[in-house]
Every structure is written in C-alpha cells, then in structure tokens.
Design a protein around this motif. Sequence first.
Motif, PDB file in Angstrom:
ATOM      1  N   THR A 113      -6.834  -6.752  -2.439  1.00  0.00           N
ATOM      2  CA  THR A 113      -6.123  -7.764  -3.245  1.00  0.00           C
ATOM      3  C   THR A 113      -4.789  -8.187  -2.623  1.00  0.00           C
ATOM      4  OG1 THR A 113      -4.905  -6.127  -4.583  1.00  0.00           O
ATOM      5  CG2 THR A 113      -7.123  -6.756  -5.333  1.00  0.00           C
ATOM      6  N   GLU A 116      -4.095 -11.989  -2.146  1.00  0.00           N
ATOM      7  CA  GLU A 116      -3.915 -12.669  -3.425  1.00  0.00           C
ATOM      8  C   GLU A 116      -2.536 -12.373  -3.995  1.00  0.00           C
ATOM      9  OE1 GLU A 116      -5.874 -12.584  -7.936  1.00  0.00           O
ATOM     10  OE2 GLU A 116      -6.980 -11.756  -6.223  1.00  0.00           O
ATOM     11  N   ARG A 117      -2.084 -11.104  -3.868  1.00  0.00           N
ATOM     12  CA  ARG A 117      -0.766 -10.745  -4.399  1.00  0.00           C
ATOM     13  C   ARG A 117       0.368 -11.368  -3.584  1.00  0.00           C
ATOM     14  NH1 ARG A 117       0.164  -5.465  -3.923  1.00  0.00           N
ATOM     15  NH2 ARG A 117      -1.745  -4.906  -2.820  1.00  0.00           N
TER      16      ARG A 117
END
Length: 525
Positions: A113, A116-117
């Motif tokens: 992730t 995305e972060r």
Amino acid sequence: MPAITLSNLSWSTPDGRSVLSNLDLAFGPERAGLVGRNGVGKSTLLRLISGQLPVQSGSLSITGSLFMLHQAVRVEDGETVADLFGATDALALLRRAERGGANIEDLENADWTIEERIESALGRVGLDAQADTPLTTLSGGQRTRASLAGAIFAEPDFLLLDEPTNNLDRAGREAMIALLAGWRGGAIVVSHDRELLETMDAIVELTTLGATRYGGNWSQYRERKQAELEAAERDLADAEKQIAQVERQVQDTIERKARKDAAGRRRNAKGDLPRILLGKRKDRAEDSSGENARLAQRQRTHAADIADAARERIEILKTMSVVIPPSGLPANRSVLDMDGVTAGYEPGRPILRDLSLAISGPERVAIVGENGSGKTSLLALVTGKLAPWAGTIRTLPGFAMLDQTVSLLDPDSSIRDNFARITRERDENTCRAALARFMFRADAALQIVSTLSGGQMLRAGLACVLGGPKPPQLLILDEPTNHLDIASMEAVEAGLRGYDGALLVVSHDEAFLDAIGITRRVVLG
C-alpha cells in the motif's frame, strides 16, 4: 503521552554570545506558534529540540517521535520524492516484484500500500507529483510541500516547522494552513505568517528576557500583548510622575533648610546663644541634612528602578516606527506602461507572452500567481534587468526596487554609509534619526551589511528606500515580508499605508497585501 520539556535550557554561540537563557517550556499534543524578533533564537530552539545542536546547559526531555522541516530542502542529484518519504528501498522491492524478480521473503516483506499512501500524502499538500519524480524538477516551494507530505507519511508525534510558508505560492500556503488546521499531533511552528498562526492552539513568544506562553491563536495573543503594552506605558507614566514628585519634594526640603539655616545664621550673628548650644545646633543641622540627602537618594533610586523596568518592557513590546515623507506623485501621472510584452530567458520559451499592464498615480498593484508563473521576470522587465523580445515598456524614472536579496545594499559598507549613498543625505543627525526609526540605533547603524541576518538586511534595505527625505514615486517590492519578523512587518505595513506613491508588489502574503491597501491584483499563469 508525547511531550517535549525544556528545563533551565541555555545555549550560546561559540564566541560566547548568549542566544537562549534559562528557558522553561513544555509542549504537548498541540499546535504552538513560536514567534519573536529576528535573531532571538527561534530556529536555534528548533535545532536543539531536533538534536541538530547539543544542549549546553539545562535539560531537554522528549517523549515521542519528531519530524523537522527546514526552510529550504537540500537536494542531491538523483534524489526523488520517495527519498523524502524514506521509501526508496520499499518501492524498489515493489518494482522487482512487478518484474517477477522478487523471492518469497521479498513478497512477504513488501509494503503493497506504500504507493497509495504516498499519493494520499502528496494530495493532502496539493502537490501533483509521484514517488519517482526527481526533486531537481520541483521548485523550492514544491520541495517544501513534498517534504511536508513526507512528514505526514511518517506520522510523527511532533512536527517541527521552520518558516514553512516562506517559499510557497498561494496554493501551497493554503494547503499548509489547511493541513495544520487539521493536525491532531504536536507541532512547533516558527513562523511570521499570520494566517498560519491563526490556526495555532498557543503562541510562545521568545524575547531577550526568555519565553512566555499565551493560550489561543494569533489574534488572541495580539490582544494580550496590546494590553501588556498599555499597562507598561501606564507604569512608566506613573514612575515618571513619582520621579518628578520626589525631585519637587527634595527641592522643597532644600529650600526650607536654606531658609531655616539663614534664619539661624542671623540669630547667631546677634550673639544671643551660648557657644556650646550653637555647636549642638550645628551638629543637629548637619545630621538632618545628611539624613534628608540619604532619604532623597533612596526615593530617587526607587522611582528610577520602577521607570527603568517599565521602559524595558516597552522596549521589548514596541516595534520600529516608519513614517514616510510625501513623494509628490500626481494622481494622473503614468508610472508604468507595458504594451504587448513577450519575454523569457531561453529562445523559443517565453515566460511572459503578450502582456500589457498600466499603472497611473498612486495605484497599489499586486502581482500574484503560482511559483514559476513569471512574477520575478515581470519585475526584471520593469526595472530594465531583462529586455523584452517584443512589445514596449516605459517605467517612471527614479523608481526604487527592493528585491529578496536586497541587492541595492553594498555588503562591504555600513548601514549608515549605504543610507547616505542611496538617499544622498549628508547630515549625520538626519541619517541617524532615520535609521533609529528602523531600530538601527547608535552603534547598530554602523554594522557592516554582510554581517547582518536576512531579516536585519531587509530592514536595512527598507530604511534606505523609505527613510530618506524624498521617497521614490514608484516603489517595487519583491516578497518583502519573507525575512521580516511580525513586529517589523506590522510597522512596515503601517508605513506603507501612509506612502502616497505607487506600489508594485510581488507577494503571496494575503494579510500583508490587505494591510497595505492593494487596489488591484494582476494574476499571472
């Protein structure tokens, strides 16, 4: 709970000059604005808290994690946005996995992730960039925003921000303000940005006497400071009245004693009293005179101490006073006329295209726009430092330009000599009086420009441009508030409100533009 505690903390420069002395402060999960005059030690305090400077005396206790954002983000060749996030290795692992080159252990350790972060953090500061964007392709303001996004990504307990909005355009400032308004961790923010300081939970003011905490935001702090100034002025007025009263009492006592002594001498001259009684009376008179003198001196000292304490408080609270003489600019006189101007620095890549701008009389025009939109280039055209490729430019002769580097000052000369050269003022008293209004009093006026801090240098430039007997009819300012402390900024604003010439200003500081009465905004981009 995360906390930063300073106990009896002191720090001095290598040559022994005291910067911070006996500070006792505590910061919790709050947003605290750190304010004070230039050179008082605000940035030094942040560097001590962040561990970049060693504690010399006292103690510093930190519970929780920190992230320090500097005024300028240093960039090395080859660095990307991911380096600001500490995510270079994690992203490289994902790339290997995408190419099928990762082993089972890599796949187990991968942070799926992370991209995305990172994108989410960049979006929160309003920056259109990706993790692999080279930092060299970003402007100074964009790098500041990217670094702040890295702080958000790290989720520290405390943000330490040193003038975070200095290099940001309007969009960047709004993103920074919005971010801090919603920040729920701790933040210590050194800033002169009043919009940003309005989002604070507390204001901590550093002065030469130490640190004082005020609960609430900037507006609430200003109300308290104004009340303190009024109280100090009342105390000074009362002390000066007491001094005058003591002097009157002393004079009355002296006059009464003189009359009594004169009467005694007349009686003595008649020979009515025995010699031994005359001697005793003389001794009593001398004792009385000595006691009266000692009493008067104690009263004088007490009143003077009260007055000195009040003056010291006023010296800290009061700012420089800027009064600008008339420029004599007629209302209909053209000060700038740009017609169809196209210009740039590289052939075939214009920064400004077909730009027309006219300013007449005492108009106040602000040039605004995103970083890189050509604001500084426009000023270079107006001042003749950049020639247009097409179109015409006519600028009123005798204008004054104050840029961010204050290049009109000779760095090897004193402030006083620069003032005399620029204003052509020969009278020493007039020079010193003008510089004193800009807080360059006595020997401070003899400082060499190259030894000044950024804020002091800009203040010296303002003194040389605005402090003379005949100010320019067109004043051009390029980000004039970047290095001014708030007290000096407000004094400059007050002075510019009384300036009757034309103003052409590049600034992202909306509070400053509103305060000086801008009548028109020209948006580039």
